[in-house]
Design an enzyme around this catalytic site. Sequence first.
Site, PDB file in Angstrom:
ATOM      1  N   LYS A   1       0.819  -1.203   0.000  1.00  0.00           N
ATOM      2  CA  LYS A   1       0.000   0.000   0.000  1.00  0.00           C
ATOM      3  C   LYS A   1       0.867   1.273   0.000  1.00  0.00           C
ATOM      4  O   LYS A   1       2.083   1.196   0.197  1.00  0.00           O
ATOM      5  CB  LYS A   1      -0.929  -0.008   1.233  1.00  0.00           C
ATOM      6  CG  LYS A   1      -1.933  -1.159   1.214  1.00  0.00           C
ATOM      7  CD  LYS A   1      -2.777  -1.177  -0.049  1.00  0.00           C
ATOM      8  CE  LYS A   1      -4.043  -1.986   0.059  1.00  0.00           C
ATOM      9  NZ  LYS A   1      -3.861  -3.437   0.099  1.00  0.00           N
TER      10      LYS A   1
HETATM   11  C1  PLP Z   1      -5.243  -4.285   0.759  1.00  0.00           C
HETATM   12  C2  PLP Z   1      -6.702  -4.147   0.807  1.00  0.00           C
HETATM   13  C3  PLP Z   1      -7.450  -4.660   1.866  1.00  0.00           C
HETATM   14  C4  PLP Z   1      -6.880  -5.552   2.923  1.00  0.00           C
HETATM   15  O1  PLP Z   1      -5.783  -5.071   3.577  1.00  0.00           O
HETATM   16  P1  PLP Z   1      -4.730  -6.084   4.259  1.00  0.00           P
HETATM   17  O2  PLP Z   1      -3.921  -5.151   5.096  1.00  0.00           O
HETATM   18  O3  PLP Z   1      -3.916  -6.694   3.156  1.00  0.00           O
HETATM   19  O4  PLP Z   1      -5.485  -7.057   5.049  1.00  0.00           O
HETATM   20  C5  PLP Z   1      -8.812  -4.410   1.882  1.00  0.00           C
HETATM   21  N1  PLP Z   1      -9.413  -3.709   0.908  1.00  0.00           N
HETATM   22  C6  PLP Z   1      -8.722  -3.210  -0.133  1.00  0.00           C
HETATM   23  C7  PLP Z   1      -9.436  -2.407  -1.157  1.00  0.00           C
HETATM   24  C8  PLP Z   1      -7.350  -3.439  -0.231  1.00  0.00           C
HETATM   25  O5  PLP Z   1      -6.695  -2.975  -1.291  1.00  0.00           O
END
Ligand code: PLP
Length: 396
Positions: free
Chosen positions: A185
């Site tokens: 992210k």
């Molecule tokens: C990455 C992501 C998640 C989940 O996050 P994690 O930290 O990997 O559990 C949920 N929703 C969206 C849109 C994402 O891109």
Amino acid sequence: MPGFEFFGDLERKEVNDVLNTGVLMRYGFDGARDHYKAEELEQLISTRFDVNHTHLVSSGTAALTVALASAGVGAGDEVIMPMFTFVATFEAILSVGAIPVLANIDETLGLNANAVEKVITKRTKAIMPVHMCGAITDLDPLLKLCKKHNLRLIEDACQAIGGTYNGKLLGTIGDVGCFSFDYVKTVTCGEGGAIVTNNKDVYTNAVYYSDHGHDHLGVDRGKDEHPFLGYNYRISELHAAVGVAQFKQLDAFLEIQKKYFTIIEDALRTVKGLTFREIPEVGEQNYSFLSFFLPTKEKTQLAHKALSEGGIDATFYWFDNNWHYHTKWEHLKELTALGNVSRTIKENLPDYSNYDYEASDAIIARTLSCLIKLSWTEEEVKERASNMVTILNTIV
Ligand SMILES: *Cc1c(COP(=O)(O)O)cnc(C)c1O
């Protein structure tokens, strides 16, 4: 988008603070430490996002789960979510015993309010828009629906940190917003997530729920009360420390994303026949992905192949992606699980094979998204943009 591209001295310094004391847990051990990285990151987020409360958890999926539970969503409640998202959305809904109801998206690549209204029932408890690929779901029409039907709005802003709508940061507009700080992210903790809210009760619920129900009111953790059932979604100090360093660079990251995005977008706008993802006028995206539409599904598939073969990496065709689109969610549609699934879920799960996916399919089958990387140089971006134009001009 990925913050992992920059792991440097700032991150090392924060992690070393934690290693030097050896206190790896966010709560307690007060005598052995002089810093609280999770609390520090929560403060940083609340201040930058102009929101009353931030609570860190162990992942973005945990944030969605804790947000749902804290907003009072439970067994048998229906939650409306988009057909284009990450699997975490329905995982979180199922994990609190609730029922995922899918609704069509529009050219914002987010939930369409008319499609949402069609699937609202007596059992609907919440709407969960997902600001996919740094894009903005048009929230005003959804807020109206929530008011009319007394529903909670839970924003998944995991991919859209820093984007705004009506001058407010995405994630701070609904009852509660969720962020992921996983390794890919814009801002990363390694693993981590956060919920933000202006609602004191939702916040308190989240703090208790994510730590086995601990009320944190006393000084002795063992003597805390547990007003309701909880779970463990705590973040560790080591992860929070990485996040402290990364979050301070958010604006710098966003600036790079915007610059590179703009170079590529300006170039692609010269290609006749391409159109671009709709951005609601009252919003500014976070520029983590550039998404565009080709005229037909066939051309989009050809373009995806040609771009990959032409060395343009990190271009996504979501229509047949295993994780992000309903076409590959047979494990949800058939409830394939390790053990028995709760009877409430089994009996109330919609018959997804009866769904009308047409509106979303018509868009996603023609969508390509290009990830904007922070570690590129400006020269590389310009070369990339010009190569993309050459390749796309042979197809569109
Ligand atoms: C990455 C992501 C998640 C989940 O996050 P994690 O930290 O990997 O559990 C949920 N929703 C969206 C849109 C994402 O891109």
